[in-house]
Motif scaffolding. Structure first.
Motif, PDB file in Angstrom:
ATOM      1  N   LEU A 183       5.311  40.859  21.690  1.00 60.79           N
ATOM      2  CA  LEU A 183       4.162  40.237  22.357  1.00 60.79           C
ATOM      3  C   LEU A 183       2.977  40.004  21.414  1.00 60.79           C
ATOM      4  O   LEU A 183       1.893  39.648  21.857  1.00 60.79           O
ATOM      5  N   GLY A 184       3.206  40.195  20.102  1.00 57.91           N
ATOM      6  CA  GLY A 184       2.116  39.949  19.142  1.00 57.91           C
ATOM      7  C   GLY A 184       1.773  38.472  19.106  1.00 57.91           C
ATOM      8  O   GLY A 184       2.660  37.621  19.183  1.00 57.91           O
ATOM      9  N   ALA A 185       0.481  38.157  19.019  1.00 53.69           N
ATOM     10  CA  ALA A 185       0.064  36.748  19.001  1.00 53.69           C
ATOM     11  C   ALA A 185      -1.219  36.626  18.189  1.00 53.69           C
ATOM     12  O   ALA A 185      -2.002  37.579  18.116  1.00 53.69           O
ATOM     13  N   PRO A 186      -1.432  35.443  17.600  1.00 56.21           N
ATOM     14  CA  PRO A 186      -2.718  35.242  16.910  1.00 56.21           C
ATOM     15  C   PRO A 186      -3.876  35.399  17.897  1.00 56.21           C
ATOM     16  O   PRO A 186      -3.708  35.161  19.095  1.00 56.21           O
ATOM     17  N   LEU A 187      -5.022  35.803  17.361  1.00 59.75           N
ATOM     18  CA  LEU A 187      -6.200  36.044  18.203  1.00 59.75           C
ATOM     19  C   LEU A 187      -7.228  34.932  17.967  1.00 59.75           C
ATOM     20  O   LEU A 187      -7.585  34.656  16.811  1.00 59.75           O
ATOM     21  N   THR A 235       3.369  38.088   9.668  1.00 59.69           N
ATOM     22  CA  THR A 235       3.931  39.076   8.731  1.00 59.69           C
ATOM     23  C   THR A 235       4.242  40.383   9.462  1.00 59.69           C
ATOM     24  O   THR A 235       5.273  41.005   9.212  1.00 59.69           O
ATOM     25  N   LEU A 236       3.354  40.779  10.368  1.00 59.85           N
ATOM     26  CA  LEU A 236       3.601  42.028  11.105  1.00 59.85           C
ATOM     27  C   LEU A 236       4.808  41.871  12.036  1.00 59.85           C
ATOM     28  O   LEU A 236       5.644  42.775  12.130  1.00 59.85           O
ATOM     29  N   ALA A 237       4.914  40.716  12.693  1.00 56.99           N
ATOM     30  CA  ALA A 237       6.058  40.486  13.590  1.00 56.99           C
ATOM     31  C   ALA A 237       7.368  40.561  12.786  1.00 56.99           C
ATOM     32  O   ALA A 237       8.334  41.207  13.200  1.00 56.99           O
ATOM     33  N   ARG A 238       7.346  39.933  11.597  1.00 60.58           N
ATOM     34  CA  ARG A 238       8.537  39.964  10.743  1.00 60.58           C
ATOM     35  C   ARG A 238       8.872  41.407  10.338  1.00 60.58           C
ATOM     36  O   ARG A 238      10.023  41.818  10.355  1.00 60.58           O
ATOM     37  N   ALA A 239       7.829  42.172  10.049  1.00 60.88           N
ATOM     38  CA  ALA A 239       8.045  43.553   9.584  1.00 60.88           C
ATOM     39  C   ALA A 239       8.675  44.420  10.669  1.00 60.88           C
ATOM     40  O   ALA A 239       9.397  45.365  10.355  1.00 60.88           O
ATOM     41  N   ALA A 285      -1.406  49.802  -5.323  1.00 61.32           N
ATOM     42  CA  ALA A 285       0.028  50.032  -5.097  1.00 61.32           C
ATOM     43  C   ALA A 285       0.593  48.891  -4.260  1.00 61.32           C
ATOM     44  O   ALA A 285       1.745  48.498  -4.437  1.00 61.32           O
ATOM     45  N   HIS A 286      -0.214  48.363  -3.325  1.00 58.09           N
ATOM     46  CA  HIS A 286       0.262  47.319  -2.416  1.00 58.09           C
ATOM     47  C   HIS A 286      -0.717  46.159  -2.408  1.00 58.09           C
ATOM     48  O   HIS A 286      -1.779  46.246  -1.789  1.00 58.09           O
ATOM     49  N   SER A 287      -0.348  45.077  -3.095  1.00 57.91           N
ATOM     50  CA  SER A 287      -1.262  43.933  -3.166  1.00 57.91           C
ATOM     51  C   SER A 287      -0.911  42.864  -2.151  1.00 57.91           C
ATOM     52  O   SER A 287      -1.750  42.053  -1.803  1.00 57.91           O
ATOM     53  N   SER A 288       0.349  42.814  -1.690  1.00 57.31           N
ATOM     54  CA  SER A 288       0.679  41.800  -0.687  1.00 57.31           C
ATOM     55  C   SER A 288       0.910  42.497   0.651  1.00 57.31           C
ATOM     56  O   SER A 288       1.367  43.648   0.705  1.00 57.31           O
ATOM     57  N   LEU A 289       0.588  41.769   1.723  1.00 60.07           N
ATOM     58  CA  LEU A 289       0.675  42.360   3.063  1.00 60.07           C
ATOM     59  C   LEU A 289       2.112  42.750   3.399  1.00 60.07           C
ATOM     60  O   LEU A 289       2.365  43.810   3.979  1.00 60.07           O
ATOM     61  N   ASP A 290       3.035  41.875   3.022  1.00 58.80           N
ATOM     62  CA  ASP A 290       4.447  42.126   3.262  1.00 58.80           C
ATOM     63  C   ASP A 290       4.874  43.487   2.707  1.00 58.80           C
ATOM     64  O   ASP A 290       5.452  44.323   3.406  1.00 58.80           O
ATOM     65  N   GLU A 291       4.530  43.676   1.433  1.00 54.73           N
ATOM     66  CA  GLU A 291       4.880  44.891   0.690  1.00 54.73           C
ATOM     67  C   GLU A 291       4.182  46.110   1.330  1.00 54.73           C
ATOM     68  O   GLU A 291       4.788  47.158   1.534  1.00 54.73           O
ATOM     69  N   ALA A 292       2.904  45.926   1.692  1.00 54.75           N
ATOM     70  CA  ALA A 292       2.139  47.034   2.267  1.00 54.75           C
ATOM     71  C   ALA A 292       2.748  47.453   3.605  1.00 54.75           C
ATOM     72  O   ALA A 292       2.933  48.650   3.870  1.00 54.75           O
ATOM     73  N   LEU A 293       3.099  46.469   4.447  1.00 55.61           N
ATOM     74  CA  LEU A 293       3.658  46.811   5.757  1.00 55.61           C
ATOM     75  C   LEU A 293       5.018  47.480   5.605  1.00 55.61           C
ATOM     76  O   LEU A 293       5.350  48.411   6.334  1.00 55.61           O
ATOM     77  N   ARG A 294       5.797  47.015   4.614  1.00 59.95           N
ATOM     78  CA  ARG A 294       7.094  47.654   4.392  1.00 59.95           C
ATOM     79  C   ARG A 294       6.892  49.130   4.027  1.00 59.95           C
ATOM     80  O   ARG A 294       7.566  50.006   4.542  1.00 59.95           O
ATOM     81  N   ALA A 295       5.900  49.390   3.157  1.00 63.43           N
ATOM     82  CA  ALA A 295       5.650  50.769   2.728  1.00 63.43           C
ATOM     83  C   ALA A 295       5.113  51.606   3.899  1.00 63.43           C
ATOM     84  O   ALA A 295       5.524  52.749   4.097  1.00 63.43           O
ATOM     85  N   VAL A 296       4.215  51.031   4.671  1.00 60.42           N
ATOM     86  CA  VAL A 296       3.555  51.784   5.731  1.00 60.42           C
ATOM     87  C   VAL A 296       4.510  52.068   6.890  1.00 60.42           C
ATOM     88  O   VAL A 296       4.508  53.149   7.479  1.00 60.42           O
ATOM     89  N   LEU A 297       5.362  51.077   7.208  1.00 59.53           N
ATOM     90  CA  LEU A 297       6.208  51.238   8.399  1.00 59.53           C
ATOM     91  C   LEU A 297       7.537  51.914   8.062  1.00 59.53           C
ATOM     92  O   LEU A 297       8.361  52.158   8.890  1.00 59.53           O
TER      93      LEU A 297
END
Ligand SMILES: NC(=O)c1ccc[n+]([C@@H]2O[C@H](COP(=O)([O-])OP(=O)(O)OC[C@H]3O[C@@H](n4cnc5c(N)ncnc54)[C@H](OP(=O)(O)O)[C@@H]3O)[C@@H](O)[C@H]2O)c1
Length: 297
Positions: A183-187, A235-239, A285-297
Motif C-alpha cells: 500500500l506504499g504510495a507517493p505523497l 525503491t522501498l517497495a522494491r526492497a 557506508a551507504h551512499s545509494s538508497l537501494d544499498e542502504a535499504l538492503r543493509a537496513v532491512l
C-alpha cells in the motif's frame, strides 16, 4: 572520562550508545527516572534539574532528547511539548555545561534538516539559511540554545539530521508495515526531495565528528544522494518485494489524516548535501538508497 548521552533510550541514542561501548568508551545515560546503576545519572529537563557531577570532566556530551516529532498528531499542547522538550531541555543541559569546573571539550546536539524548510529541488548545504514554518522555527530556537555552549568555548556541533533509515523505528519503521502490504504510495506531488541517512552512517558520522576536532557548527547528517519522494517510494517497495500504488496520496488527504505534521514534515522538500562531512573526510557506508535499504532491512 565518559561520554554523556541524553535521549539515550531512543532510536539514535541506543544505536550510538552501543557503538561507543563497542569501542570501549564509557557511556553515561542521562535519564528522566531513577538511575539504575553507575552508567546512569538523573536529569529532569522539565524541572530544570540535572546531575552536574557527571558533566564535570566528561569526555563529551551527545544531546538527543526530545518528544517524538512523527509519532502522533500535533495538538497545540503537543506542539508546546515538542518545543519545550528541545528548547528548554537544551537550555538546562547547556546551563549545566557552563556551570561545571571542567566542561567537556565537545557537545553534539541534535537538530534536523527541517531547519531549511521547503527548498524545492535545489541542492543545499550548511550555508543555506533557515526556512519558514513551525519546524524551521523550532530548529532555530533549539540550535540557539546549543550555540550558547559554543560561546562558552565548548566545540559544539549541531546535527542537522535527515530521515534516518532503521528497521527498529523512526519514519521507516512506521512506513514498513504499509509497504509490506503493497500500500506504499507517493505523497502529494511526490516531487519533494527526501534527504535520508542509514542508521549505520548516522552512528559512523557521529563517531567521526566526536573524534575530529576541526568539525564544528551545523553539520548535515544526510547521505550524499537525496531522492524524490516518488523515487523513495519505488525503491522501498522494491526492497520489500512489493509494488507501490500507482496513484499518489493527495496532499489534502494527508493533511486531513495527519494534520500539520504532513504539511511540515512530509510534503516540504529539501535536497540536502552533507558538505561538511564530506570535506572532513567521512566515508559513507551507504551512499545509494537501494544499498542502504538492503543493509537496513
Ligand atoms: N530519527 C530521525 O529520523 C531524526 C531526524 C531528524 C532529527 N532527529 C532528532 O534526533 C533526536 C534523536 O532522534 P531519535 O530518532 O533517537 O528520537 P526518539 O527515538 O524519539 O528518542 C528521543 C528520546 O528523547 C527522550 N524524550 C522523549 N520525550 C521527551 C521529553 N518530553 N522530554 C525530554 N526527553 C524526551 C527519550 O529518551 P529518554 O527516555 O531516555 O530520556 C526518547 O527516547 C531527536 O531530537 C530527533 O528530533 C531524528
Amino acid at each position: 572520562m565518559a561520554i554523556i548521552v541524553t535521549g539515550a533510550s531512543g532510536l539514535l541514542g541506543s544505536a550510538l550508545g552501543q557503538a561507543l561501548r563497542d569501542e570501549g568508551r564509557e557511556v553515561v545515560r542521562l535519564v528522566r527516572r531513577k538511575p539504575q546503576g553507575p552508567d546512569e545519572a538523573f536529569w529532569q529537563p522539565s524541572e530544570q534539574v540535572i546531575d552536574l557531577s557527571v558533566l564535570d570532566g566528561a569526555e563529551g556530551v551527545v544531546h538527543l532528547a526530545g518528544a517524538s516529532i512523527g509519532d502522533r498528531r500535533w495538538s497545540e499542547a503537543y506542539k508546546r511539548e515538542l518545543v519545550a522538550s528541545r528548547v528548554e531541555g537544551t537550555r538546562v543541559l547547556v546551563d549545566g555545561l557552563r556551570e561545571v569546573a571542567t566542561p567537556p571539550p565537545v557537545l553534539l546536539s541534535a537538530s534536523g534538516v527541517d531547519f531549511y524548510g521547503d527548498t524545492g529541488d535545489r541542492e543545499i548545504d550548511e550555508d543555506q539559511g533557515k526556512g519558514t514554518g513551525f519546524l524551521p522555527d523550532l530548529c532555530e530556537r533549539w540550535e540557539a540554545e546549543a550555540v550558547r555552549a559554543g560561546e562558552a568555548g565548548i566545540r559544539t556541533v549541531r546535527l542537522r539530521t535527515g530521515l534516518v533509515l532503521s528497521r527498529k523505528g523512526g519514519a521507516l519503521g512506521r512506513m514498513l508495515p504499509i509497504f509490506k502490504m503493497g500500500l506504499g504510495a507517493p505523497l502529494g506531488s511526490g516531487k519533494q526531495y527526501w534527504s535520508w541517512i542509514s542508521v549505520d552512517d548516522w552512528v559512523g558520522a557521529a563517531l567521526h565528528v566526536l573524534r575530529n576536532p576541526d568539525v564544528t557548527g551545523p553539520v548535515n547528517f544526510t547521505s550524499p544522494s537525496p531522492v524524490t519522494n516518488t523515487e523513495f517510494t519505488r525503491t522501498l517497495a522494491r526492497a520489500v518485494r512489493r509494488s507501490a500504488m500507482p496513484i499518489p496520496v493527495p496532499a489534502f488527504a494527508l493533511s486531513l489524516g495527519l494534520g500539520e505534521f504532513a504539511r511540515e514534515g512530509l510534503l516540504p522538500g529539501h535536497r540536502v548535501l552533507p558538505r561538511k562531512l564530506a570535506d572532513s573526510g567521512y566515508r559513507f557506508a551507504h551512499s545509494s538508497l537501494d544499498e542502504a535499504l538492503r543493509a537496513v532491512l
